[in-house]
Design a protein around this motif. Structure first.
Motif, short mmCIF file in Angstrom:
data_model
loop_
_atom_site.label_atom_id
_atom_site.label_comp_id
_atom_site.label_asym_id
_atom_site.label_seq_id
_atom_site.Cartn_x
_atom_site.Cartn_y
_atom_site.Cartn_z
N LEU A 56 0.84 -1.21 0.00
CA LEU A 56 0.00 0.00 0.00
C LEU A 56 0.87 1.26 0.00
CD1 LEU A 56 -2.96 -0.81 2.47
CD2 LEU A 56 -2.83 -1.17 0.02
N LYS A 84 -3.69 4.43 1.58
CA LYS A 84 -3.98 3.89 2.93
C LYS A 84 -5.28 3.10 2.83
CE LYS A 84 -1.74 7.02 6.06
NZ LYS A 84 -1.25 8.30 5.60
N THR A 112 -5.12 -6.70 -1.88
CA THR A 112 -3.77 -6.75 -2.46
C THR A 112 -3.42 -8.15 -2.99
OG1 THR A 112 -2.93 -7.13 -0.24
CG2 THR A 112 -2.85 -4.85 -1.05
N LEU A 170 -5.87 -1.06 -5.73
CA LEU A 170 -5.71 -2.42 -5.19
C LEU A 170 -5.82 -3.47 -6.30
CD1 LEU A 170 -7.47 -2.46 -1.70
CD2 LEU A 170 -5.24 -1.63 -2.36
#
Ligand code: SAM
Length: 294
Positions: free
Chosen positions: A11, A17, A55, A78
């Motif tokens: 990230l 975030k 992820t 993502l």
């Protein structure tokens, strides 16, 4: 599978975030991730649908077991991370989109990908996911009642939703989802999860839940759409008496006389309340509704 540090690094490298609104709470206890995965007993001929791949932590493990993995992620950053992480895995398709078209329909991009995969893999369709809480219920409901149905589901969800999934008649958690699941298969809470097994920690406890569709049950429902309409309509007035509810019916459900005859032929007391009826009662009512002349 990815550790908390690995997820944080991915990230950070992408400059983002976790997004609370999108339910980005990553499962960082890898023993529990393994439990979720092992519960599903995925075979090489199975298609796995993962909603909210984040992820790609679970995605990677799924790709080692399944024939095809279809992973859906609404967050473009993502989705890009998962695509990069899984670049070598030929059996993973990452769809950067919303899993739902609307509350009552899965996104056609997702159903289209499943249909295409079915030309190649004849095994089960499994939903295996750490579900985003905001869409967990509509995703599961659609995979029960739509044309494309999941044979099995293994998911992490809020504990409160897990309780709704497994609730029995007259319990405060008993609702539309409980009735659909009990009428079409078997649902089990595999493990209750503390907030600390996720990063960032959610406010509430979660649970790993399994659902296995049973043909002998679904065969009893003659018209799934009508069954759904009747369950939704009656449970919308869950505390009224049935005879009171049916006076509020509209459209094709509007016919007071017919309703009372149906209750009688199903041996259901019209003074009973919808929240006390069993899934079998709902199936009997829906099947009878189609047979009774209007
Ligand atoms: N799979 C990862 C894991 O196991 O840790 C992340 C799971 S996280 C609980 C849920 C993911 O669903 C987030 O990455 C979020 O962006 C995504 N998401 C939220 N709403 C979505 C939607 N409507 N359609 C598809 N993905 C969604």
């Amino acid at each position: 599978m990815q550790t908390k540090t690995q997820i944080q690094e991915l990230l950070e490298a992408a400059g983002v975030k976790p997004n609370k609104r999108l339910g980005q709470n990553f499962l960082i206890d890898l023993n529990l991730m393994r439990l979720l995965l092992d519960s599903a007993q995925i075979g090489k001929n199975d298609i796995v649908l993962e909603i909210g791949c984040g992820t790609g932590s679970l995605t990677e493990a799924l790709s080692e077991k399944a024939g095809q993995v279809i992973s859906v992620e609404i967050d473009s950053t993502l989705a890009e991370i998962t695509k990069n992480q899984l670049a070598q895995a030929e059996n993973v398709q990452v769809l950067q989109t919303d899993a739902l078209k609307n509350k009552n329909n899965l996104n056609p991009v997702v159903t289209g990908a499943i249909e295409k995969a079915r030309n190649k893999f004849s095994g089960k369709l499994l939903l295996v996911a750490n579900l985003p809480y905001s869409v967990a219920c509509p995703v599961m409901l659609n995979l029960i009642k739509s044309e494309i149905t999941a044979d099995e589901m293994y998911v992490t969800i809020q504990k409160e939703v897990a309780e709704r999934m497994t609730a029995k008649p007259d319990n405060k958690h008993y609702g539309t989802l409980s009735i659909y699941l009990a009428a079409t298969g078997e649902t089990k809470i595999i493990r209750v999860l503390k907030p600390k097994v996720f990063w960032p920690q959610p406010q509430v406890a979660s649970a790993i839940v399994s659902f296995v569709r049973k043909k002998e049950k679904t065969d009893k429902i003659k018209n799934m759409e009508l069954f759904g309409e009747i369950v939704s309509f009656l449970m919308c007035h869950r505390r009224k008496t049935l005879s009171g509810c049916v006076k509020l019916a509209t459209g094709k459900l509007e016919n007071n006389k017919k309703w009372l005859e149906i209750f009688e032929s199903c041996s259901i007391n019209p003074k009973a309340r919808p929240e006390k009826l069993s899934p079998e009662d709902y199936i009997a009512i829906a099947n009878m509704f189609d047979q009774y002349p209007s």
